[in-house]
Design a protein around this motif. Structure first.
Motif, short mmCIF file in Angstrom:
data_model
loop_
_atom_site.label_atom_id
_atom_site.label_comp_id
_atom_site.label_asym_id
_atom_site.label_seq_id
_atom_site.Cartn_x
_atom_site.Cartn_y
_atom_site.Cartn_z
N ILE A 148 5.87 0.89 11.51
CA ILE A 148 4.84 0.00 10.95
C ILE A 148 4.12 -0.81 12.04
N GLN A 151 1.00 -2.87 11.06
CA GLN A 151 1.10 -4.05 10.20
C GLN A 151 1.36 -5.34 11.00
N GLN A 163 8.21 -2.37 3.36
CA GLN A 163 7.65 -2.72 4.67
C GLN A 163 8.26 -4.02 5.19
#
Length: 263
Positions: A148, A151, A163
Motif C-alpha cells: 500500500i 496510500q 488497508q
C-alpha cells in the motif's frame, strides 16, 4: 595448559547455549484480575523463527498471554524471558523487550490525525533516533512490502479496514522487531478484507519472522503455523503441529472447540 583447555571447553558449551536462547520463554506464569485467574501456570517456549498460533474459546486467556509477552499486561507470578531478557519490573528490560517485539492489535490503533506515513515514522524517529529522511525511506520500504505505498499520504479514516490493518503491520515492522505479536488481527474486519491481511502475515512467515498470533483463522493456522497452542480457562491445554492438532486433538475441550469453529 589446563586453563587453556578449560577455556576452550567452556567456549564450546557456551556458544550452543547462546544459539539456543528461545525467542520467548514463559515459566509458571500467572495473571489475576481480582478473583479471576486469566493465566494459570502457563509454560510456553517459542524458538527463534517459529510461527505459533494461539487459539481457544473466548475468555481462555489468549490475548492476556500475548499482551504479557511485551508487558502491556503485567504478569503476577512466574518468569517471562524475551530473547534472553527477563521481563521484570526494571524499566530498561521492559524497553529492551518492547524494542524487540512488534504488536498488531485487532482495532488497528492508528493515530487518526496523522497520515499513514506519519504513523509509520513516529516511533523510528522518537524511539530509535532516525532522521526524518531515514524514517521515511524505512516507512516506504515496509508500506511497499504490505502493498500500500500509494496510500502513504492518506489518513487512516480514508482507508478500508484491511488497508488500515496493513498499515498497522507496516508501522510495527518499521521498528525492526525480532518478534511479531498479533492479537486477533482480523477479528474487526469484514470477511472480504480478511484475506489481504492474512496474505501479508503469510509473507512475513515465509521470510522467517518469529510470530505469535492469536486468531480463529484456522485455515491460516494450518498453512502457516509450526505449532498450535490451545488454551482453555487460562491454561495451555495442549500443543501440537497443525495437522496433529486438527486431526487428533487430545482434549475433549479442543475437540468441542474445533467442531464449533470449523463445522
Amino acid at each position: 595448559m589446563s586453563e587453556i583447555s578449560m577455556t576452550t571447553a567452556e567456549a564450546a558449551t557456551v556458544q550452543p547455549q547462546l544459539r539456543e536462547v528461545p525467542a520467548v520463554r514463559m515459566e509458571a506464569v500467572y495473571k489475576h484480575y481480582g478473583d479471576f485467574t486469566a493465566l494459570n501456570e502457563v509454560d510456553l517456549k517459542v524458538s527463534k523463527g517459529e510461527r505459533i498460533v494461539v487459539c481457544g474459546p473466548s475468555g481462555s486467556g489468549k490475548s492476556t498471554l500475548i499482551r504479557c509477552i511485551n508487558h502491556i499486561e503485567k504478569h503476577d507470578e512466574g518468569l517471562i524471558y524475551v530473547n534472553g531478557i527477563e521481563l521484570d519490573r526494571q524499566r530498561k528490560n521492559i524497553d529492551a523487550v518492547r524494542r524487540d517485539t512488534g504488536m498488531v492489535f485487532q482495532s488497528f490503533n492508528l493515530f487518526p490525525h496523522m497520515t499513514v506515513l506519519e504513523n509509520c515514522i513516529l516511533a523510528p524517529m522518537t524511539v530509535n533516533g532516525l532522521s526524518e529522511a531515514e524514517a521515511r525511506d524505512l516507512a516506504m520500504h515496509f508500506l511497499t512490502k504490505v502493498r500500500i505505498p500509494d496510500q502513504a499520504e492518506k489518513f487512516p479514516g480514508q482507508l478500508s479496514g484491511g488497508q488500515q490493518q496493513r498499515v498497522a503491520i507496516a508501522r510495527a515492522l518499521c521498528m525492526r522487531p525480532k518478534i511479531m505479536l498479533f492479537d486477533e488481527p482480523t477479528s474487526a474486519l469484514d470477511p472480504e478484507m480478511v484475506k489481504e491481511v492474512l496474505e501479508t502475515m503469510k509473507k512475513l512467515a515465509e521470510e522467517g519472522m518469529t510470530m505469535v498470533c492469536v486468531t480463529h483463522e484456522m485455515g491460516f493456522a494450518r498453512e502457516v503455523a509450526d505449532r498450535i497452542v490451545f488454551m482453555n480457562e487460562g491454561k495451555v491445554v495442549e500443543q501440537a503441529a497443525p495437522e496433529e492438532f486438527f486431526k487428533h486433538p487430545k482434549s475433549e475441550r479442543a475437540r468441542t472447540f474445533l467442531d464449533q469453529i470449523i463445522h
